[in-house]
Design a protein around this motif. Structure first.
Motif, mmCIF file in Angstrom:
data_model
loop_
_atom_site.group_PDB
_atom_site.id
_atom_site.type_symbol
_atom_site.label_atom_id
_atom_site.label_comp_id
_atom_site.label_asym_id
_atom_site.label_seq_id
_atom_site.Cartn_x
_atom_site.Cartn_y
_atom_site.Cartn_z
ATOM 1 N N ALA A 175 4.265 5.968 -4.641
ATOM 2 C CA ALA A 175 4.217 5.634 -3.169
ATOM 3 C C ALA A 175 2.543 5.727 -2.870
ATOM 4 O O ALA A 175 2.010 5.183 -1.961
ATOM 5 N N ILE A 176 1.674 6.351 -3.733
ATOM 6 C CA ILE A 176 0.489 6.917 -3.272
ATOM 7 C C ILE A 176 -0.533 5.705 -3.044
ATOM 8 O O ILE A 176 -1.130 5.767 -1.959
ATOM 9 N N VAL A 177 -0.295 4.426 -3.858
ATOM 10 C CA VAL A 177 -1.238 3.399 -3.676
ATOM 11 C C VAL A 177 -0.968 2.988 -2.365
ATOM 12 O O VAL A 177 -1.708 2.479 -1.574
ATOM 13 N N LEU A 178 0.335 2.436 -1.953
ATOM 14 C CA LEU A 178 0.685 1.908 -0.630
ATOM 15 C C LEU A 178 0.323 2.768 0.759
ATOM 16 O O LEU A 178 -0.324 2.388 1.609
ATOM 17 N N PHE A 179 0.662 4.298 0.384
ATOM 18 C CA PHE A 179 0.132 4.986 1.547
ATOM 19 C C PHE A 179 -1.393 5.126 1.705
ATOM 20 O O PHE A 179 -1.860 4.905 3.021
ATOM 21 N N ARG A 180 -1.852 5.119 0.568
ATOM 22 C CA ARG A 180 -3.349 5.422 1.010
ATOM 23 C C ARG A 180 -4.119 4.067 1.345
ATOM 24 O O ARG A 180 -5.032 3.907 2.206
ATOM 25 N N GLY A 181 -3.762 2.956 0.854
ATOM 26 C CA GLY A 181 -4.234 1.644 1.287
ATOM 27 C C GLY A 181 -3.761 1.561 2.616
ATOM 28 O O GLY A 181 -4.778 0.850 3.460
ATOM 29 N N ALA A 182 -2.641 1.668 3.247
ATOM 30 C CA ALA A 182 -2.237 1.545 4.548
ATOM 31 C C ALA A 182 -3.089 2.474 5.515
ATOM 32 O O ALA A 182 -3.465 2.160 6.705
ATOM 33 N N GLU A 183 -3.368 3.760 5.062
ATOM 34 C CA GLU A 183 -4.104 4.721 5.679
ATOM 35 C C GLU A 183 -5.610 4.283 5.739
ATOM 36 O O GLU A 183 -6.230 4.303 6.945
ATOM 37 N N GLN A 184 -6.338 3.632 5.131
ATOM 38 C CA GLN A 184 -7.559 3.037 4.701
ATOM 39 C C GLN A 184 -7.812 1.868 5.524
ATOM 40 O O GLN A 184 -8.630 1.695 6.346
ATOM 41 N N TRP A 185 -6.550 0.826 5.736
ATOM 42 C CA TRP A 185 -6.615 -0.362 6.292
ATOM 43 C C TRP A 185 -5.605 -0.216 7.422
ATOM 44 O O TRP A 185 -4.480 -1.209 7.262
ATOM 45 N N LYS A 186 -5.747 0.475 8.370
ATOM 46 C CA LYS A 186 -4.735 0.681 9.086
ATOM 47 C C LYS A 186 -4.317 -0.578 9.989
ATOM 48 O O LYS A 186 -3.187 -0.901 10.165
ATOM 49 N N LEU A 187 -5.495 -1.431 10.626
ATOM 50 C CA LEU A 187 -4.944 -2.488 11.077
ATOM 51 C C LEU A 187 -4.132 -3.599 10.290
ATOM 52 O O LEU A 187 -3.532 -4.335 10.710
ATOM 53 N N MET A 188 -4.776 -3.783 8.940
ATOM 54 C CA MET A 188 -4.111 -4.745 8.167
ATOM 55 C C MET A 188 -2.379 -4.248 7.979
ATOM 56 O O MET A 188 -1.703 -4.973 7.973
ATOM 57 N N ALA A 189 -2.378 -2.981 7.517
ATOM 58 C CA ALA A 189 -1.024 -2.333 7.574
ATOM 59 C C ALA A 189 -0.145 -2.582 8.583
ATOM 60 O O ALA A 189 1.014 -2.862 8.511
ATOM 61 N N LYS A 190 -0.596 -2.553 9.924
ATOM 62 C CA LYS A 190 -0.061 -2.746 11.317
ATOM 63 C C LYS A 190 0.498 -4.293 11.261
ATOM 64 O O LYS A 190 1.478 -4.513 11.628
ATOM 65 N N ALA A 191 -0.444 -4.889 10.858
ATOM 66 C CA ALA A 191 -0.066 -6.359 10.700
ATOM 67 C C ALA A 191 0.765 -6.744 9.779
ATOM 68 O O ALA A 191 1.874 -7.584 10.089
ATOM 69 N N PHE A 192 1.031 -6.262 8.568
ATOM 70 C CA PHE A 192 1.814 -6.380 7.487
ATOM 71 C C PHE A 192 3.164 -6.105 7.963
ATOM 72 O O PHE A 192 4.204 -6.736 7.733
ATOM 73 N N LEU A 193 3.170 -4.761 8.625
ATOM 74 C CA LEU A 193 4.780 -4.243 8.709
ATOM 75 C C LEU A 193 5.132 -4.296 10.184
ATOM 76 O O LEU A 193 6.053 -3.782 10.623
ATOM 77 N N ASN A 194 4.341 -5.018 11.194
ATOM 78 C CA ASN A 194 4.633 -5.446 12.478
ATOM 79 C C ASN A 194 6.062 -6.042 12.336
ATOM 80 O O ASN A 194 6.256 -7.146 11.539
ATOM 81 N N LEU A 195 7.002 -5.750 13.424
ATOM 82 C CA LEU A 195 8.407 -6.269 13.047
ATOM 83 C C LEU A 195 8.305 -7.777 13.213
ATOM 84 O O LEU A 195 9.285 -8.489 12.706
ATOM 85 N N ASP A 196 7.391 -8.355 13.956
ATOM 86 C CA ASP A 196 7.542 -9.830 13.891
ATOM 87 C C ASP A 196 7.012 -10.499 12.744
ATOM 88 O O ASP A 196 7.419 -11.579 12.533
ATOM 89 N N SER A 197 6.099 -9.833 11.963
ATOM 90 C CA SER A 197 5.574 -10.563 10.804
ATOM 91 C C SER A 197 6.248 -9.753 9.503
ATOM 92 O O SER A 197 5.877 -10.434 8.652
ATOM 93 N N ALA A 198 7.132 -8.952 9.751
ATOM 94 C CA ALA A 198 7.651 -8.335 8.734
ATOM 95 C C ALA A 198 8.414 -9.177 7.567
ATOM 96 O O ALA A 198 8.413 -8.772 6.481
ATOM 97 N N THR A 199 8.865 -10.379 7.867
ATOM 98 C CA THR A 199 9.716 -11.011 7.322
ATOM 99 C C THR A 199 8.798 -11.389 5.758
ATOM 100 O O THR A 199 9.059 -11.237 4.857
ATOM 101 N N VAL A 200 7.870 -12.071 6.184
ATOM 102 C CA VAL A 200 6.717 -12.500 5.146
ATOM 103 C C VAL A 200 6.207 -11.211 4.367
ATOM 104 O O VAL A 200 6.369 -11.335 3.220
ATOM 105 N N ALA A 201 5.439 -10.374 4.969
ATOM 106 C CA ALA A 201 4.896 -9.461 4.004
ATOM 107 C C ALA A 201 5.814 -8.462 3.675
ATOM 108 O O ALA A 201 5.614 -7.896 2.310
ATOM 109 N N SER A 202 6.725 -7.963 4.215
ATOM 110 C CA SER A 202 7.648 -7.064 3.783
ATOM 111 C C SER A 202 8.495 -7.657 2.704
ATOM 112 O O SER A 202 8.824 -6.930 1.849
ATOM 113 N N HIS A 203 8.923 -8.636 2.729
ATOM 114 C CA HIS A 203 9.410 -9.643 1.548
ATOM 115 C C HIS A 203 8.704 -9.458 0.292
ATOM 116 O O HIS A 203 9.223 -9.040 -0.884
ATOM 117 N N HIS A 204 7.501 -9.854 0.620
ATOM 118 C CA HIS A 204 6.536 -9.864 -0.516
ATOM 119 C C HIS A 204 6.324 -8.526 -1.156
ATOM 120 O O HIS A 204 6.427 -8.261 -2.334
#
Length: 192
Positions: free
Chosen positions: A85-114
């Motif tokens: 998990a470290i790569v994903l957690f550190r990446g999300a922590e470093q790029w908080k805005l982008m992580a929120k965009a990826f995992l926002n419930l409205d956009s989650a279908t595209v990003a979370s599937h990928h």
């Protein structure tokens, strides 16, 4: 290979625009027109870099250092479990805005599937490499999908709850849970 500064500037402006817009409205309601206006770039520039808004959203994985499924796990030396998990957690922590965009419930279908697909590929590869061959393909797939879903679920919870713990803390907790679960399953060889 070093990229052109103009390309970097365009990508950064568009990623910022999509992150901001996702916070304002549902992902499916965001248009390319809104993106280019917010980023202050020409529509033709958008299409020179991205096929559509989904392609732009998925390009954010590069922003956190994940170019392919090979970049998700940090392999340990020898025959031990990887740091799942470290790569994903550190990446999300470093790029908080982008992580929120990826995992926002409205956009989650595209990003979370990928992301889930990349996790499944990497977990499957790791498990096959460390399996003693006694597991059936279906049993292995069940384990692979469990781990990928658990990691994505925990990452999503962490991001949507505004990063209540450090990336290292979250990664450590996930790895302890994952390793404890894998130790209880026969057919996976590892060293502690």
């Amino acid at each position: 290979m070093k990229t052109d500064r103009r390309v970097d500037k365009t990508h950064k402006a568009l990623r910022k625009a999509i992150s901001e817009l996702i916070e304002e409205k549902p992902y499916e309601d965001i248009s390319v027109t809104e993106l280019v206006e917010r980023a202050n770039i020409a529509r033709s520039s958008f299409y020179a870099h991205f096929r559509d808004k989904d392609d732009l959203l998925l390009s954010g994985f590069q922003e956190i250092g994940v170019m392919s499924s090979d970049d998700i796990f940090t392999e340990s030396e020898g025959n031990t479990y990887p740091n799942f998990a470290i790569v994903l957690f550190r990446g999300a922590e470093q790029w908080k805005l982008m992580a929120k965009a990826f995992l926002n419930l409205d956009s989650a279908t595209v990003a979370s599937h990928h992301m889930r697909n990349m996790l499944v590929i990497q977990t499957r590869d790791w498990l096959r490499k460390h399996s003693d061959g006694s597991m059936s393909d279906k049993e292995m797939e069940a384990i692979v999908h469990y781990l990928a879903s658990a990691l994505l679920g925990l990452l999503t919870w962490w991001v949507l709850n505004d990063f209540p713990f450090s990336a290292d803390f979250m990664s450590d907790k996930f790895n302890k849970l994952a390793v404890a679960g894998l130790q209880g399953i026969g057919g996976v060889g590892f060293e502690e």
